[in-house]
Design a protein around this motif. Structure first.
Motif, PDB file in Angstrom:
ATOM      1  N   GLN A 242      -1.517  15.239  -1.413  1.00  0.00           N
ATOM      2  CA  GLN A 242      -0.126  15.278  -1.863  1.00  0.00           C
ATOM      3  C   GLN A 242       0.563  13.967  -1.551  1.00  0.00           C
ATOM      4  OE1 GLN A 242       1.473  17.500  -3.625  1.00  0.00           O
ATOM      5  NE2 GLN A 242      -0.365  18.706  -3.837  1.00  0.00           N
ATOM      6  N   THR A 243       0.227  12.924  -2.276  1.00  0.00           N
ATOM      7  CA  THR A 243       0.784  11.628  -1.942  1.00  0.00           C
ATOM      8  C   THR A 243       2.012  11.313  -2.744  1.00  0.00           C
ATOM      9  OG1 THR A 243      -0.700  10.725  -3.549  1.00  0.00           O
ATOM     10  CG2 THR A 243      -1.371  10.595  -1.248  1.00  0.00           C
ATOM     11  N   GLY A 244       2.127  11.875  -3.929  1.00  0.00           N
ATOM     12  CA  GLY A 244       3.207  11.466  -4.799  1.00  0.00           C
ATOM     13  C   GLY A 244       2.823  10.223  -5.575  1.00  0.00           C
ATOM     14  N   ARG A 245       1.628   9.687  -5.340  1.00  0.00           N
ATOM     15  CA  ARG A 245       1.220   8.495  -6.081  1.00  0.00           C
ATOM     16  C   ARG A 245       0.451   8.908  -7.323  1.00  0.00           C
ATOM     17  NH1 ARG A 245      -0.568   6.128  -1.160  1.00  0.00           N
ATOM     18  NH2 ARG A 245      -2.648   6.540  -1.888  1.00  0.00           N
ATOM     19  N   VAL A 246       0.912   8.417  -8.444  1.00  0.00           N
ATOM     20  CA  VAL A 246       0.286   8.795  -9.702  1.00  0.00           C
ATOM     21  C   VAL A 246      -1.184   8.435  -9.692  1.00  0.00           C
ATOM     22  CG1 VAL A 246       0.412   8.524 -12.173  1.00  0.00           C
ATOM     23  CG2 VAL A 246       2.472   8.356 -10.823  1.00  0.00           C
ATOM     24  N   GLN A 247      -1.496   7.317  -9.054  1.00  0.00           N
ATOM     25  CA  GLN A 247      -2.875   6.843  -9.113  1.00  0.00           C
ATOM     26  C   GLN A 247      -3.848   7.813  -8.463  1.00  0.00           C
ATOM     27  OE1 GLN A 247      -1.478   3.109  -7.543  1.00  0.00           O
ATOM     28  NE2 GLN A 247      -2.692   2.041  -9.076  1.00  0.00           N
ATOM     29  N   SER A 248      -3.431   8.393  -7.314  1.00  0.00           N
ATOM     30  CA  SER A 248      -4.377   9.318  -6.691  1.00  0.00           C
ATOM     31  C   SER A 248      -4.476  10.595  -7.512  1.00  0.00           C
ATOM     32  CB  SER A 248      -3.981   9.623  -5.253  1.00  0.00           C
ATOM     33  OG  SER A 248      -2.596   9.682  -5.129  1.00  0.00           O
ATOM     34  N   TYR A 249      -3.398  10.933  -8.243  1.00  0.00           N
ATOM     35  CA  TYR A 249      -3.497  12.105  -9.113  1.00  0.00           C
ATOM     36  C   TYR A 249      -4.489  11.835 -10.244  1.00  0.00           C
ATOM     37  CZ  TYR A 249       0.677  13.824  -6.752  1.00  0.00           C
ATOM     38  OH  TYR A 249       1.567  14.260  -5.821  1.00  0.00           O
ATOM     39  N   ILE A 250      -4.414  10.617 -10.821  1.00  0.00           N
ATOM     40  CA  ILE A 250      -5.376  10.274 -11.878  1.00  0.00           C
ATOM     41  C   ILE A 250      -6.790  10.386 -11.337  1.00  0.00           C
ATOM     42  CG2 ILE A 250      -6.169   8.469 -13.429  1.00  0.00           C
ATOM     43  CD1 ILE A 250      -3.425   7.276 -13.390  1.00  0.00           C
TER      44      ILE A 250
ATOM     45  N   GLN B 248      -7.941   3.177  -2.172  1.00  0.00           N
ATOM     46  CA  GLN B 248      -8.959   4.188  -2.460  1.00  0.00           C
ATOM     47  C   GLN B 248     -10.125   3.633  -3.292  1.00  0.00           C
ATOM     48  OE1 GLN B 248      -6.309   7.063  -4.014  1.00  0.00           O
ATOM     49  NE2 GLN B 248      -5.914   5.973  -5.917  1.00  0.00           N
TER      50      GLN B 248
ATOM     51  N   VAL C 195      -6.729   0.718 -13.036  1.00  0.00           N
ATOM     52  CA  VAL C 195      -5.565   1.612 -13.036  1.00  0.00           C
ATOM     53  C   VAL C 195      -5.502   2.408 -11.746  1.00  0.00           C
ATOM     54  CG1 VAL C 195      -4.558   3.624 -14.140  1.00  0.00           C
ATOM     55  CG2 VAL C 195      -5.421   1.766 -15.524  1.00  0.00           C
ATOM     56  N   ILE C 196      -6.648   2.864 -11.276  1.00  0.00           N
ATOM     57  CA  ILE C 196      -6.632   3.740 -10.102  1.00  0.00           C
ATOM     58  C   ILE C 196      -6.410   2.953  -8.816  1.00  0.00           C
ATOM     59  CG2 ILE C 196      -7.953   5.418  -8.784  1.00  0.00           C
ATOM     60  CD1 ILE C 196      -9.370   6.167 -11.285  1.00  0.00           C
TER      61      ILE C 196
ATOM     62  N   LEU D   8       2.861   0.134  -6.372  1.00  0.00           N
ATOM     63  CA  LEU D   8       2.990   1.521  -6.802  1.00  0.00           C
ATOM     64  C   LEU D   8       2.967   2.482  -5.633  1.00  0.00           C
ATOM     65  CD1 LEU D   8       0.897   1.669 -10.037  1.00  0.00           C
ATOM     66  CD2 LEU D   8       3.343   1.745  -9.769  1.00  0.00           C
TER      67      LEU D   8
ATOM     68  N   ALA E 195       6.352   3.239  -4.522  1.00  0.00           N
ATOM     69  CA  ALA E 195       7.207   4.006  -5.428  1.00  0.00           C
ATOM     70  C   ALA E 195       6.694   5.438  -5.474  1.00  0.00           C
ATOM     71  CB  ALA E 195       7.181   3.387  -6.824  1.00  0.00           C
ATOM     72  N   ASP E 196       6.875   6.150  -4.382  1.00  0.00           N
ATOM     73  CA  ASP E 196       6.307   7.503  -4.338  1.00  0.00           C
ATOM     74  C   ASP E 196       7.389   8.541  -4.100  1.00  0.00           C
ATOM     75  OD1 ASP E 196       6.881   6.821  -1.800  1.00  0.00           O
ATOM     76  OD2 ASP E 196       4.949   7.376  -0.952  1.00  0.00           O
TER      77      ASP E 196
ATOM     78  N   LEU F  21       7.886  10.799  -5.848  1.00  0.00           N
ATOM     79  CA  LEU F  21       7.335  12.061  -6.353  1.00  0.00           C
ATOM     80  C   LEU F  21       6.668  12.856  -5.234  1.00  0.00           C
ATOM     81  CD1 LEU F  21       7.325  12.953  -9.319  1.00  0.00           C
ATOM     82  CD2 LEU F  21       4.977  12.196  -9.449  1.00  0.00           C
ATOM     83  N   ALA F  22       6.485  12.246  -4.052  1.00  0.00           N
ATOM     84  CA  ALA F  22       5.725  12.899  -2.992  1.00  0.00           C
ATOM     85  C   ALA F  22       6.393  14.186  -2.543  1.00  0.00           C
ATOM     86  CB  ALA F  22       5.585  11.954  -1.804  1.00  0.00           C
ATOM     87  N   GLY F  23       5.596  15.226  -2.381  1.00  0.00           N
ATOM     88  CA  GLY F  23       6.153  16.519  -1.997  1.00  0.00           C
ATOM     89  C   GLY F  23       6.263  16.679  -0.494  1.00  0.00           C
TER      90      GLY F  23
END
Lengths: 680, 165, 103
Positions: free
Chosen positions: A654-662, B91, C24-25, C95, C98-99, C101-103
């Motif tokens: 649960q990082t909030g980072r889009v990249q780890s979600y991808i 990562q 990208v990742i 990036l 810029a988080d 979105l983190a829960g």
């Protein structure tokens, strides 16, 4: 001539869309915030719809049908067609939708006067009219699903029109999510149809069903799944809970969407796809409809909010229509859909007029606490709101089934169909359905007259109200009068019965099945059933009205005393059979429980692991300090590191980072592919 | 081994090498230059595949437009002096594993698919045909794309404004 | 060694795609992530052109290629504007910072 009708239909369908686009972008800058634009567009649509209906009536051909399709998408072997289908049923529906919509637009000019989001309200109304017209025009499952969702979105937007009110935004969300549950079933049903038959078009699907390509249990399942959509949209048991809450929206919206058109879309869907339902599916449909009709009618008895009573009455009447289709009363159910649209829209608009007057009166009295929708606060408004009173009385007579009013003919036809089915099929379920429907008819008459007596007779809670309540402006009363006329005369004539005939699979089958013999035997029974149904329904409606008069006009019995005496039953009805509580205790609580378990897992197990690791490390240090044993020390450190790694890795999720979600999504794709290779 | 084959392998090596530089280099300027050569290589591939118009478009738009845009992005958003031109990675290990998995899946699919090959003739000049297609069969997409470009232009200008709140 | 054909182009494009994905990742800098996206788009475009050459007689694939390039240009412009906007707000284009979105 066919081309002319098609052109007219397309114009009716596209005009509201154009109005919506203009209104949403420019509405606030137009004079009068643009309210005249969607309104006049709907009246143009009404004129065109009348022209189409006129042609259909001039034709007087039960087999009348025009289809126009074009290829919309072609992806490899998959071809999706799009098109319109106009038959007698469509023509009738076009008329109903444009009539109610035009009148509601007109009425809204008065009712919504001075609203903060006045222009946006009209934009959404136009969008809704567009979607609803699309829904009745299209000729395939794919397109009907699109419009099905569109009307749902409009309903959501309009229920939440006053979204500053928490109850309104909650109700909007509830309506959207509850209907989605039904839509999911419908979607699955459509997928089954496409997977087995490879087409979405109604006509092709019916011919395939007639040819036996989809049959037996799968056909029943498909029918029931598609019917799920109707359960959600038409607020049938067990998904009926959203409709009463939807009354948080503006009253004209309740009249248009939640009484006359959108909720009737479920009935229309069942009627349009009637050939998809096997005998078992039809029995299921009839039972759902009957249960709904009964439950909602009983709940309506105990409610005091005028709009809630009407909402439950709508649910109950929709149950009637569904049940009618289920027992084979195809024409009866759809005809009732039409007359119900007139009188229920009228009842809602009338209640809006009453609320408008009450609100105004309370405003004058500087009373901001009393609820203008509570019927216990009303009374004696008959002399103050004469137009509203007379028109609402006409609608009430219609819905209660008083002879010579429109509802009498259609409700009678439904009850007759139920009785006929019971008499010809000789099975217990159908007898039960018929009996319950008759009882509900009596209850309907009772609670509707209760509403009239509580609102227009007797005395209000505060006498001063009568001095301040005034009749609504003519922009609101004219729609009431027009609908009042239709509520009285809407049921006469046999054109609907003659033109909208039950579709037969035989018409689609290559070999005619000779249905004649079957009809002959049932004819005598049908005639008796219908005559009997007529007298029975008059008797039952009369009883309901009489009881209601005794309770609320003559005051022979006290309603409160009865409520006191049968408190458990009263509470049961007052709490709406505890459906909301049941769902809160099961579905919602389940979701909450799941979240709490996840939270607990996170707190105790993962944190516990990390904490435990720390504790073990401390313990290990102590041990190593004591014994200076490097092996144990190393082991403990290793454990700590492993546990720490687990904790850290899991927290990463649960990082909030889009990249780890991808990354995780891709990882899941790879994993799934490997699993598929391993097991397939 | 024909000239065609040799050209392919040379270009492929160039593309992959510069793409690898783009991905693995730490310095932002190196990344951009890597990307530049990758775009050049892809343009070369288009020529080999008989898409002369596309190769020219690739050079004009990608190399001339997008890359300059990206470099501007680099310049504007980084303090040029100092060590800020470096870009870190995250990562890396799981990402490499997953991407290798994706490649494996794609390769398997490529090899498993029964491609129905047609006879390949000599490539002809395509510019005239493409121009005609734009004005006939693809007229509506063409118009929509021009509206899209306009919208993107306006949108980018609006979002990029300093006082956009 | 087989002569170069459709498969070769597809393999090249697959590898290029994966490299773009990797960028990208893993990249922390938003601009580099955009570069990765451009690589992915190029990989997809190679496929379009290769299919147009080897599987199809007419130019539909190339037409798609042109549209893809145009869409990529539009997306690059908008995305860079967003990056600049983020930079103005947060003084950083990393990036992982810029988080919100983190829960």
């Amino acid at each position: 001539m066919e081309n002319l009708i098609v052109t007219q239909a397309i114009v009716i369908f596209l005009l509201p869309l154009a109005a919506f686009v203009i209104q949403i972008f420019l509405g606030r800058r137009l004079p009068r915030q643009g309210d005249w634009l969607p309104t006049s567009v709907m009246f143009v649509g009404l004129i065109l719809a009348v022209l189409i209906l006129g042609r259909v009536l001039a034709n007087y051909d039960p087999a009348f049908k025009i289809t126009r399709t074009f290829e919309w998408m072609k992806i490899g072997p998959l071809v999706i067609r799009f098109g319109i289908l106009i038959d007698n049923l469509t023509a009738a529906m076009l008329f109903v939708v444009t009539l109610i919509s035009a009148l509601v637009h007109l009425y809204s000019i008065g009712y919504m006067h001075g609203d903060v989001r006045y222009s946006r309200y009209f934009a959404y109304l136009a969008l809704f009219s567009f979607s609803m017209l699309g829904l009745v025009l299209v000729d395939n499952f794919f397109a009907i699903y699109i419009f099905w969702e569109l009307v749902g979105v409009c309903s959501y937007l309009l229920i939440g029109h006053w979204f500053e009110k928490k109850s309104a935004s909650d109700a909007a969300v509830k309506a959207f999510i509850t209907t989605r549950i039904g839509d999911l079933g419908m979607f699955a049903g459509i997928l089954i149809i496409f997977a087995t038959l490879g087409t979405f078009g109604f006509e092709e699907v019916f011919s395939s069903v007639a040819a036996g390509k989809l049959s037996g249990g799968l056909l029943t399942l498909t029918g029931i799944l598609v019917f799920f959509g109707a359960i959600g949209k038409s607020a049938q048991f067990p998904l009926h809970v959203w409709l009463p809450d939807a009354m948080e929206g503006p009253t004209p919206v309740s009249a248009l969407i939640h009484a006359a058109t959108m909720v009737a879309a479920g009935v229309y869907l069942v009627g349009r796809t009637y050939l998809l339902y096997s005998a078992d599916a039809l029995l299921f449909i009839a039972m759902i409809g009957t249960i709904t009709a009964f439950i909602a009618a009983t709940i309506a008895i105990a409610q005091v909010d005028i709009k809630k009573v009407l909402a439950y009455s709508t649910v109950s009447q929709l149950g009637y229509m569904i049940a009618a289709l289920g027992v084979g009363g195809y024409t009866a159910g759809l005809f009732h859909l039409m007359t119900h649209a007139y009188f229920k829209a009228l009842l809602f608009l009338g209640s809006g007029s009453v609320i408008h007057a009450m609100h105004h009166a309370y405003h004058q009295l500087n009373d901001h606490h009393s609820d203008p929708q509570d019927m216990r606060n009303m009374g004696g408004l008959r002399s103050k709101l004469p137009v509203t009173f007379v028109t609402m009385l006409a609608a009430t007579c219609a819905i209660s089934g008083v002879p010579l009013f429109s509802g009498f003919f259609t409700k009678d036809a439904i009850l007759g169909a139920a009785l006929e089915k019971a008499a010809t099929s000789h099975d217990l379920a159908h007898w039960l359905i018929a009996i319950v429907l008759f009882v509900s008819a009596g209850i309907t008459a009772f609670y509707m007259f209760r509403l009239i007596y509580m609102t227009f007779f007797g005395q209000p809670a505060r006498r001063e109200i009568l001095h301040h309540a005034t009749e609504s402006p003519s922009v609101m009363t004219v729609p009431l009068i027009v609908l009042g006329v239709f509520s009285v005369i809407g049921g006469y004539g046999s054109w609907f019965k003659d033109l909208v005939v039950k579709p037969e699979l035989a018409n689609y089958a290559a070999v005619a099945l000779a249905p004649e013999a079957l009809h002959e035997t049932g004819h005598e029974a049908a005639h008796t059933a219908h005559t009997m149904a007529m007298w029975l329904s008059i008797l039952i409606a009369g009883t309901g009205i009489l009881l209601s008069t005794a309770f609320y006009y003559w005051k022979k019995f006290s309603a409160d005393a009865v409520a006191q005496r049968y408190k458990p039953i009263y509470n049961f009805l007052w709490k709406k059979w505890y459906f909301d509580d049941l769902y809160a205790a099961t579905v919602l609580a389940g979701t909450h429980l799941f979240s709490r378990i996840s939270g607990w897992f996170d707190l105790k197990v993962i944190d516990g692991l990390v904490d435990g690791a720390a504790r073990v490390t401390v313990f290990g240090s102590w041990l190593s300090g004591e014994h200076d044993n490097r092996i144990i020390d190393g082991l403990v450190n290793l454990t700590a590191r492993i546990v720490g790694w687990f904790g850290g890795t899991l927290r990463e999720v649960q990082t909030g980072r889009v990249q780890s979600y991808i990354l995780m999504a891709l990882g899941a794709v790879v994993l799934l592919y490997i699993l598929q290779l391993a097991f397939a | 081994m024909t000239f065609f084959d040799v050209m392919f392998y040379v270009l492929a090596a160039m593309i992959l090498l510069s793409a690898a530089i783009m991905v693995f280099a730490k310095n932002l300027i190196y990344n951009a230059v890597g990307l530049l050569f990758a775009f050049f290589g892809v343009a070369g591939l288009y020529v080999m595949l008989g898409a002369d118009f596309l190769a020219a478009t690739q050079l004009l738009i990608y190399v001339g437009g997008i890359l300059v845009l990206l470099l501007f992005g680099v310049m504007l958003s980084q303090r040029i002096t100092g060590l800020e031109m470096r870009t870190g990675t995250l990562q890396m290990l799981p990402a490499v594993i997953v991407c290798a998995g994706v490649v494996a899946i794609l390769l398997r699919m490529i090899w498993m698919s029964p491609w129905q090959k047609t006879e390949v003739g000599e490539p002809a000049a395509t510019t005239r045909t493409i121009g005609t297609l734009f004005m006939t069969d693809y007229l509506i997409p063409f118009e929509i794309v021009s509206v899209l470009l306009l919208a993107a232009l306006v949108g980018a200008a609006f979002i990029g404004r300093r006082d956009a709140r | 060694m087989t002569p170069v054909g459709l498969t070769h182009f597809l393999v090249l494009s697959a590898i290029l795609f994966a490299l773009g994905l990797l960028a990208v990742i893993t990249k922390r800098n938003a601009v580099t992530v955009l570069m990765g996206v451009e690589l992915i788009i190029n990989a997809a475009n190679i496929n379009f052109i290769a299919f147009a050459r080897y599987l199809d007689k007419d130019l539909d694939g190339q037409m798609f290629g042109v549209f893809v390039i145009v869409a990529a240009a539009a997306s690059a412009a908008v995305a860079l504007a967003i990056v600049l906007n983020i930079y103005q707000r947060m003084r950083s284009v990393n990036l992982d910072e810029a988080d919100s979105l983190a829960g």
